[in-house]
Design a protein around this motif. Structure first.
Motif, PDB file in Angstrom:
ATOM      1  N   TRP A 100       2.402  -5.702   5.691  1.00  0.00           N
ATOM      2  CA  TRP A 100       3.081  -6.361   4.582  1.00  0.00           C
ATOM      3  C   TRP A 100       3.119  -7.863   4.862  1.00  0.00           C
ATOM      4  CZ3 TRP A 100       4.313  -4.064   0.137  1.00  0.00           C
ATOM      5  CH2 TRP A 100       4.408  -2.667   0.112  1.00  0.00           C
ATOM      6  N   ASP A 154       2.120 -12.873  -0.624  1.00  0.00           N
ATOM      7  CA  ASP A 154       0.903 -13.181  -1.364  1.00  0.00           C
ATOM      8  C   ASP A 154       0.696 -14.695  -1.384  1.00  0.00           C
ATOM      9  OD1 ASP A 154       2.747 -14.180  -3.143  1.00  0.00           O
ATOM     10  OD2 ASP A 154       2.267 -12.789  -4.773  1.00  0.00           O
ATOM     11  N   GLU A 168       2.985  -8.032  -0.298  1.00  0.00           N
ATOM     12  CA  GLU A 168       2.025  -6.979  -0.612  1.00  0.00           C
ATOM     13  C   GLU A 168       1.439  -6.434   0.684  1.00  0.00           C
ATOM     14  OE1 GLU A 168      -0.952  -8.812  -3.038  1.00  0.00           O
ATOM     15  OE2 GLU A 168      -1.482 -10.303  -1.520  1.00  0.00           O
ATOM     16  N   LYS A 210      -1.626  -5.529   2.721  1.00  0.00           N
ATOM     17  CA  LYS A 210      -3.030  -5.933   2.690  1.00  0.00           C
ATOM     18  C   LYS A 210      -3.557  -6.109   4.112  1.00  0.00           C
ATOM     19  CE  LYS A 210      -1.835 -10.864   2.275  1.00  0.00           C
ATOM     20  NZ  LYS A 210      -2.002 -12.097   1.468  1.00  0.00           N
ATOM     21  N   SER A 238      -4.580   0.672   1.097  1.00  0.00           N
ATOM     22  CA  SER A 238      -4.653  -0.775   0.843  1.00  0.00           C
ATOM     23  C   SER A 238      -6.017  -1.335   1.217  1.00  0.00           C
ATOM     24  CB  SER A 238      -3.551  -1.514   1.613  1.00  0.00           C
ATOM     25  OG  SER A 238      -3.845  -1.592   3.000  1.00  0.00           O
TER      26      SER A 238
END
Length: 409
Positions: free
Chosen positions: A36, A39, A46, A48, A168
């Motif tokens: 986590w 962004d 998010e 990613k 993800s």
């Protein structure tokens, strides 16, 4: 599914051998792991794939040097206890390397050199960190994405939210992916979700301990993985413009993949694509995976509890309801009969949202003298109660602690 066979954790070198003092043989290295993170706007978080990098030196770092190897984080660690994670990593690495170089320092950056979201990630970066510390000691550059945590005894275990972390990566760049062996049974759910291409995009390998992890995350693999990997890439290059389903259904392709999986049983990509090609892929999702997918589908609804009745926006509630309903309906074909109560309760939650919408619309259209906001407040409270209750239910289903603040997850 039967629980996976447990493999022994990392053990020290040969019995009776004196531990050797290691040295820094590689200055820098990098791997990737899903975490986590904020962004680009810095306003949202998010899950990613983020780079985890290490810079190591064996030079004494000032008068306060402890006389033993240390890991320092260039991220803001104020939210949690990353030093405790580093102690865990160093304990596992020491089992492989014996005594670690004195006064050596490994500086690690997780993602961008900003805040590490410990409340979300906990020790999820420890698998990647262990690979990097081993790399600078061994002098072997890694080249992989790693999902998993390293325990102090060297065992390689599933991180929190493993399935969400895996999914993800669906839009990621691909390459070698190393996961804990205990997570291997969950790979069948990737086939159930009709994404066999994931196993060509990522060469998925499993490992049970740090020794296997570093060997399988290395840029230069050794036999038998090296042989299996070369053959796998040869198969993948022949796919051309064919769809994955049609390509692996070919008898000769399926035979090659089965041979790779037989030669190196931890080559999960070859194993899963063999199952796909044989037409034996499962259709329902395993219950833990179903719970994770349901949560993703209804996640926007959880945020409706963050505002008071006076501040709630009716258009936002309406669009949230429609989005969640559509996402939930798309999961219907993956649900086993015995797991339907999970989706039934999700639909009950959506019904309470729709009931609030109906009351709120009626109030908005009524003349001011006949408008009774108490009915709207009651409907709102029922909606919030249902949302919070279902959020807690899903978290318990997934083995997580419920949030302290409703709607935060």
């Amino acid at each position: 599914a039967k629980p996976p066979v447990e493999h022994p954790a990392v053990k020290p070198s040969a019995e009776g051998a004196k531990p050797t003092v290691g040295a820094i043989r590689l200055k820098q290295a990098k791997v990737f792991t899903p975490l986590w993170a904020h962004d680009e706007s810095g306003l949202k978080v998010e899950l990613k794939s983020v780079p985890v990098t290490i810079s190591a030196t064996s030079e004494k770092q000032g008068p306060d040097a402890t006389g033993k190897m240390a890991i320092s984080f260039l991220n803001d660690t104020s939210q949690g206890h990353l030093p405790e994670v580093s102690d865990q990593v160093l304990a596992a690495v020491k089992l492989l390397h014996g005594d670690l170089p004195k006064d050596a320092t490994a500086s690690i950056v997780v993602g961008k050199a900003g805040e590490y979201l410990f409340a979300r990630n906990h020790n999820s970066s420890s698998g990647a960190e262990a690979v990097l510390v081993d790399a600078v000691l061994r002098g072997e550059e890694p080249d992989a994405t790693v999902i998993g945590v390293i325990e102090a005894d060297g065992s390689f275990k599933s991180p929190p939210l493993f399935w969400d972390s895996l999914r993800s990566l669906s839009d990621g760049p691909g390459g070698r992916l190393v996961i804990p062996r205990e997570c291997a049974p969950l790979m069948l759910s990737v086939l159930a979700m009709e994404d066999p291409g994931f196993f060509f995009k990522y060469e998925v390998i499993c490992a049970s301990n740090l020794k296997e992890l570093v060997e399988r995350a290395a840029k230069r693999s050794t036999a038998p993985l090296d042989d299996a990997s070369v053959k796998f890439h040869e198969v993948r290059e022949k796919m051309g413009t064919s769809t994955v389903g049609a390509f692996v259904a070919n008898r000769f392709v399926r035979q090659r993949l089965a041979e790779i999986a037989q030669t190196f049983p931890d080559h999960l990509s070859a194993k899963m694509l063999t199952i796909q090609g044989s037409g034996e892929r499962p259709s329902p999702l395993a219950r833990p995976i179903l719970a994770a997918e349901i949560r993703k589908a209804v996640q926007p609804a959880f945020r409706l509890t963050l505002k008071s009745y006076a501040l709630v926006d009716i258009d936002t509630v309406e669009s949230t309801h429609e989005d969640c309903k559509k996402s939930l309906e798309a999961l219907a074909r993956y649900v086993e009969l015995r797991d339907r109560p999970l989706t039934d309760r999700a639909n009950e939650m959506l019904t309470s949202i729709r009931a609030f919408l109906r009351v709120k619309r009626a109030l908005r259209s009524a003349s001011e003298i006949y408008r009774n906001e108490s009915t709207g407040i009651t409907a709102f409270e029922v909606m919030v109660k249902n949302i919070n209750s279902y959020q807690r239910e899903l978290m318990l289903e997934l083995g997580e602690a419920p949030p302290q603040n409703p709607g935060q997850n």
